[in-house]
Design an enzyme around this catalytic site. Structure first.
Site, PDB file in Angstrom:
ATOM      1  N   ASP A 155       0.807  -1.219   0.000  1.00 22.93           N
ATOM      2  CA  ASP A 155       0.000   0.000   0.000  1.00 22.93           C
ATOM      3  C   ASP A 155       0.840   1.268   0.000  1.00 22.93           C
ATOM      4  O   ASP A 155       2.057   1.219   0.178  1.00 22.93           O
ATOM      5  CB  ASP A 155      -0.948   0.004   1.219  1.00 22.93           C
ATOM      6  N   ASP A 204      -6.994  -3.044  14.279  1.00 26.77           N
ATOM      7  CA  ASP A 204      -8.402  -3.240  13.899  1.00 26.77           C
ATOM      8  C   ASP A 204      -8.571  -4.458  12.981  1.00 26.77           C
ATOM      9  O   ASP A 204      -9.646  -4.684  12.440  1.00 26.77           O
ATOM     10  CB  ASP A 204      -8.969  -1.978  13.239  1.00 26.77           C
ATOM     11  N   HIS A 209      -6.853  -5.038  10.172  1.00 24.81           N
ATOM     12  CA  HIS A 209      -6.577  -4.820   8.744  1.00 24.81           C
ATOM     13  C   HIS A 209      -5.311  -5.561   8.304  1.00 24.81           C
ATOM     14  O   HIS A 209      -4.409  -5.803   9.092  1.00 24.81           O
ATOM     15  CB  HIS A 209      -6.517  -3.324   8.391  1.00 24.81           C
ATOM     16  N   GLU A 250      -9.324  -2.191   5.639  1.00 28.24           N
ATOM     17  CA  GLU A 250      -9.927  -1.931   6.941  1.00 28.24           C
ATOM     18  C   GLU A 250     -11.182  -2.790   7.117  1.00 28.24           C
ATOM     19  O   GLU A 250     -11.674  -3.392   6.153  1.00 28.24           O
ATOM     20  CB  GLU A 250     -10.294  -0.436   7.028  1.00 28.24           C
TER      21      GLU A 250
HETATM   22  P1  PGA Z   1       2.639  -1.956  12.584  1.00 27.98           P
HETATM   23  O1  PGA Z   1       1.390  -1.901  11.627  1.00 27.98           O
HETATM   24  O2  PGA Z   1       3.569  -2.913  11.963  1.00 27.98           O
HETATM   25  O3  PGA Z   1       3.196  -0.557  12.563  1.00 27.98           O
HETATM   26  O4  PGA Z   1       2.138  -2.377  13.900  1.00 27.98           O
HETATM   27  C1  PGA Z   1       0.881  -3.119  11.196  1.00 27.98           C
HETATM   28  C2  PGA Z   1      -0.230  -2.871  10.210  1.00 27.98           C
HETATM   29  O5  PGA Z   1      -0.900  -1.857  10.323  1.00 27.98           O
HETATM   30  O6  PGA Z   1      -0.420  -3.712   9.331  1.00 27.98           O
END
Ligand code: PGA
Length: 252
Positions: free
Chosen positions: A79, A148, A150, A155
């Site tokens: 992304d 959450d 995702h 999301e």
């Molecule tokens: P993080 O994010 O590695 O910064 O915890 C993980 C994600 O949002 O997929």
């Protein structure tokens, strides 16, 4: 290192981050060598965020100290934030340059990320999907997981049929990114992400989660009902998925 069947769903690899990352790097290195010997490329799907940083550091170390070569590696990132140019310091393009691409011998033409500065999101999304296809699909996808649930920026509400597209970022996601951007008001509201369906087509998936902050969502992702409410639950159906959890993320 204990490899245990937790929550009755999937075998998770639980241990210290260093040890887990070393095992993941072993697998990636093995696949790279295998493809080199076949004269073929290995297509890696890559993630950003804090989770994959130790893995990239280990890959860089192996490049420097053991001559692990990325000459035959093609990468597709999950992304990119909307509105951030590749040169923007907070863009995922910059993140990848800093943590991996600038430090290994990967060919710049082989590194792909969705563009955040698209004018026509539909065209950008379609072209990204086409590039993945043209390279034969993703062999191994690296994933983190958001609080959450995702994966990528898919999301809650993202079905397993979603493809690369423009999405709205959840508040929780923007809150988590706020410190890096110097306040939530600076965090982009939208992003371009590979879809859940795109991710699920990878031939092999490795999801990593570190820290107690991920414990609850990891349990839900691994044992909760499979539903778009928690996009990571779609990984339960994929037998080619390996979960790598440190003790804090695995809990009991
Ligand atoms: P993080 O994010 O590695 O910064 O915890 C993980 C994600 O949002 O997929």
């Amino acid at each position: 290192m204990i490899s245990q069947k937790i929550l009755g769903i999937e075998k998770a690899n639980v241990g210290e981050i260093d040890e887990l990352v070393s095992r993941i790097a072993d697998e990636i290195g093995r696949r790279m060598l295998e493809r080199t010997s076949q004269g073929r490329n290995l297509v890696l799907g890559l993630a950003t965020g804090s989770t994959p940083i130790p893995l990239y550091a280990e890959l860089v170390r192996r490049h420097r100290e053991k001559g692990l070569s990325f000459q035959n590696v093609v990468t597709f990132n999950l992304d990119e934030y909307e509105g951030l140019s590749p040169e923007h310091p907070k863009s995922y393009h910059s993140f990848m340059q800093e943590h991996l691409f600038n430090q290994v011998d990967i060919q710049p033409k082989n590194t792909f990320l969705p563009l955040g500065t698209y004018e026509k999101p539909f065209d950008e999304a379609r072209s990204y999907e086409e590039k993945i296809k043209a390279h034969g699909g993703i062999d191994l996808q690296i994933l983190g997981i958001g609080r959450d649930g995702h994966i990528g920026f898919n999301e809650p509400g993202s079905s397993n049929r979603t493809r690369t597209r423009r999405v709205i970022l959840a508040n929780e996601t923007r809150e988590d990114a706020a410190p890096a951007f110097g306040g939530i008001q600076n965090v982009p509201t939208h992003a371009m992400t590979m879809g859940v369906g795109t991710i699920l087509e990878a031939r092999r998936i490795i999801l990593m989660a570190w820290g107690a902050g991920k414990r609850e969502i990891v349990a839900e992702a691994m044992s909760g009902d499979v539903s778009a409410d928690v996009p990571a639950t779609f990984l339960q159906d994929r037998l080619n998925t390996a979960w790598y959890l440190d003790g804090a993320a695995a809990g009991d």
